[in-house]
Design a protein around this motif. Structure first.
Motif, PDB file in Angstrom:
ATOM      1  N   PRO A  59     -39.828  16.946  -5.711  1.00 19.68           N
ATOM      2  CA  PRO A  59     -39.038  15.855  -6.249  1.00 19.68           C
ATOM      3  C   PRO A  59     -37.661  16.327  -6.706  1.00 19.68           C
ATOM      4  O   PRO A  59     -37.510  17.440  -7.198  1.00 19.68           O
ATOM      5  N   HIS A  60     -36.678  15.450  -6.525  1.00 18.30           N
ATOM      6  CA  HIS A  60     -35.294  15.771  -6.841  1.00 18.30           C
ATOM      7  C   HIS A  60     -34.884  15.125  -8.159  1.00 18.30           C
ATOM      8  O   HIS A  60     -35.281  13.992  -8.438  1.00 18.30           O
ATOM      9  N   PRO A  61     -34.053  15.808  -8.954  1.00 20.35           N
ATOM     10  CA  PRO A  61     -33.538  15.192 -10.180  1.00 20.35           C
ATOM     11  C   PRO A  61     -32.553  14.074  -9.844  1.00 20.35           C
ATOM     12  O   PRO A  61     -32.024  14.007  -8.729  1.00 20.35           O
ATOM     13  N   ARG A  62     -32.306  13.215 -10.801  1.00 16.56           N
ATOM     14  CA  ARG A  62     -31.466  12.032 -10.585  1.00 16.56           C
ATOM     15  C   ARG A  62     -30.101  12.335  -9.977  1.00 16.56           C
ATOM     16  O   ARG A  62     -29.676  11.631  -9.059  1.00 16.56           O
ATOM     17  N   PRO A  63     -29.365  13.374 -10.438  1.00 17.44           N
ATOM     18  CA  PRO A  63     -28.058  13.626  -9.816  1.00 17.44           C
ATOM     19  C   PRO A  63     -28.168  13.933  -8.314  1.00 17.44           C
ATOM     20  O   PRO A  63     -27.313  13.523  -7.526  1.00 17.44           O
ATOM     21  N   VAL A  64     -29.223  14.617  -7.931  1.00 17.04           N
ATOM     22  CA  VAL A  64     -29.423  14.943  -6.515  1.00 17.04           C
ATOM     23  C   VAL A  64     -29.816  13.684  -5.743  1.00 17.04           C
ATOM     24  O   VAL A  64     -29.326  13.450  -4.632  1.00 17.04           O
ATOM     25  N   THR A  86     -38.817  12.028  -4.123  1.00 13.49           N
ATOM     26  CA  THR A  86     -38.964  13.029  -3.072  1.00 13.49           C
ATOM     27  C   THR A  86     -37.980  12.714  -1.947  1.00 13.49           C
ATOM     28  O   THR A  86     -37.443  11.603  -1.868  1.00 13.49           O
ATOM     29  N   THR A  87     -37.784  13.671  -1.064  1.00 13.79           N
ATOM     30  CA  THR A  87     -36.920  13.452   0.097  1.00 13.79           C
ATOM     31  C   THR A  87     -37.458  12.304   0.935  1.00 13.79           C
ATOM     32  O   THR A  87     -36.692  11.466   1.427  1.00 13.79           O
ATOM     33  N   GLU A  88     -38.771  12.220   1.067  1.00 14.11           N
ATOM     34  CA  GLU A  88     -39.396  11.137   1.835  1.00 14.11           C
ATOM     35  C   GLU A  88     -39.069   9.770   1.226  1.00 14.11           C
ATOM     36  O   GLU A  88     -38.740   8.828   1.946  1.00 14.11           O
ATOM     37  N   GLN A  89     -39.141   9.667  -0.107  1.00 14.42           N
ATOM     38  CA  GLN A  89     -38.822   8.406  -0.770  1.00 14.42           C
ATOM     39  C   GLN A  89     -37.341   8.050  -0.606  1.00 14.42           C
ATOM     40  O   GLN A  89     -36.998   6.887  -0.384  1.00 14.42           O
ATOM     41  N   ILE A  90     -36.481   9.050  -0.709  1.00 10.34           N
ATOM     42  CA  ILE A  90     -35.042   8.835  -0.541  1.00 10.34           C
ATOM     43  C   ILE A  90     -34.754   8.346   0.878  1.00 10.34           C
ATOM     44  O   ILE A  90     -34.006   7.386   1.083  1.00 10.34           O
ATOM     45  N   ASN A  91     -35.374   8.997   1.855  1.00  6.48           N
ATOM     46  CA  ASN A  91     -35.172   8.589   3.254  1.00  6.48           C
ATOM     47  C   ASN A  91     -35.680   7.176   3.513  1.00  6.48           C
ATOM     48  O   ASN A  91     -35.080   6.428   4.299  1.00  6.48           O
ATOM     49  N   ALA A  92     -36.775   6.800   2.851  1.00  2.22           N
ATOM     50  CA  ALA A  92     -37.305   5.440   3.014  1.00  2.22           C
ATOM     51  C   ALA A  92     -36.300   4.411   2.479  1.00  2.22           C
ATOM     52  O   ALA A  92     -36.091   3.362   3.093  1.00  2.22           O
ATOM     53  N   ILE A  93     -35.669   4.725   1.349  1.00  4.85           N
ATOM     54  CA  ILE A  93     -34.660   3.818   0.786  1.00  4.85           C
ATOM     55  C   ILE A  93     -33.467   3.733   1.734  1.00  4.85           C
ATOM     56  O   ILE A  93     -32.960   2.640   2.012  1.00  4.85           O
ATOM     57  N   LYS A  94     -33.037   4.877   2.259  1.00  2.00           N
ATOM     58  CA  LYS A  94     -31.912   4.875   3.208  1.00  2.00           C
ATOM     59  C   LYS A  94     -32.246   4.048   4.447  1.00  2.00           C
ATOM     60  O   LYS A  94     -31.419   3.278   4.932  1.00  2.00           O
ATOM     61  N   ASP A  95     -33.468   4.222   4.970  1.00  2.00           N
ATOM     62  CA  ASP A  95     -33.879   3.484   6.168  1.00  2.00           C
ATOM     63  C   ASP A  95     -33.934   1.984   5.910  1.00  2.00           C
ATOM     64  O   ASP A  95     -33.537   1.185   6.756  1.00  2.00           O
ATOM     65  N   GLU A  96     -34.426   1.616   4.736  1.00  2.00           N
ATOM     66  CA  GLU A  96     -34.513   0.205   4.367  1.00  2.00           C
ATOM     67  C   GLU A  96     -33.115  -0.368   4.128  1.00  2.00           C
ATOM     68  O   GLU A  96     -32.877  -1.540   4.420  1.00  2.00           O
TER      69      GLU A  96
END
Length: 131
Positions: A59-64, A86-96
């Motif tokens: 998991p990444h901290p908020r600034p990241v 996580t990177t997976e969660q971030i990528n899901a938001i980007k994809d959405e």
């Protein structure tokens, strides 16, 4: 009489921030100790597997998280994202690519443009003073 140079140390939270990782996801020995400047430099130049894994998958901290999404940390908070992702969660938001993300990206770009404009204006005024 010569004084011995003391070793500069920092708390694990400070070291984690400098490394761009979420402290609670680091190994217990990292969280419980102190980190010297030399140890921090070694972690940055030759990261161990646990550090590479955290940087890669979180998991990444908020600034990241904010940086990876191209928005501000305030933009995260405005949209209820207060926990590490996580990177997976971030990528899901980007994809959405939800509307709020598009709005926050625009807000961030506008803020950066305004910061640049103010900086240039200040520099021009300074140049006028010295001309």
């Amino acid at each position: 009489m010569t004084s011995r140079k003391s070793t500069q140390t920092m708390k694990p939270a400070t070291a984690a921030k400098k490394l761009g990782v979420y402290l609670e996801a680091t190994p217990a020995e990292f969280q419980e100790g102190v980190v010297s400047r030399d140890e921090l430099n070694a972690l940055q130049t030759d990261p161990p597997e646990w550090l590479r894994e955290l940087r890669r998958n979180g998991p990444h901290p908020r600034p990241v998280v904010a940086q990876k999404l191209g928005i501000s940390t305030s933009g995260l908070a405005r949209n209820g994202l207060t926990e590490p992702l996580t990177t997976e969660q971030i990528n899901a938001i980007k994809d959405e690519n939800p509307e709020w993300l598009q709005h926050e990206r625009t807000t961030r770009i506008n803020a950066l443009h305004e910061e640049q404009r103010v900086k240039e204006r200040k520099a021009a005024k300074e140049a006028e003073k010295h001309a």
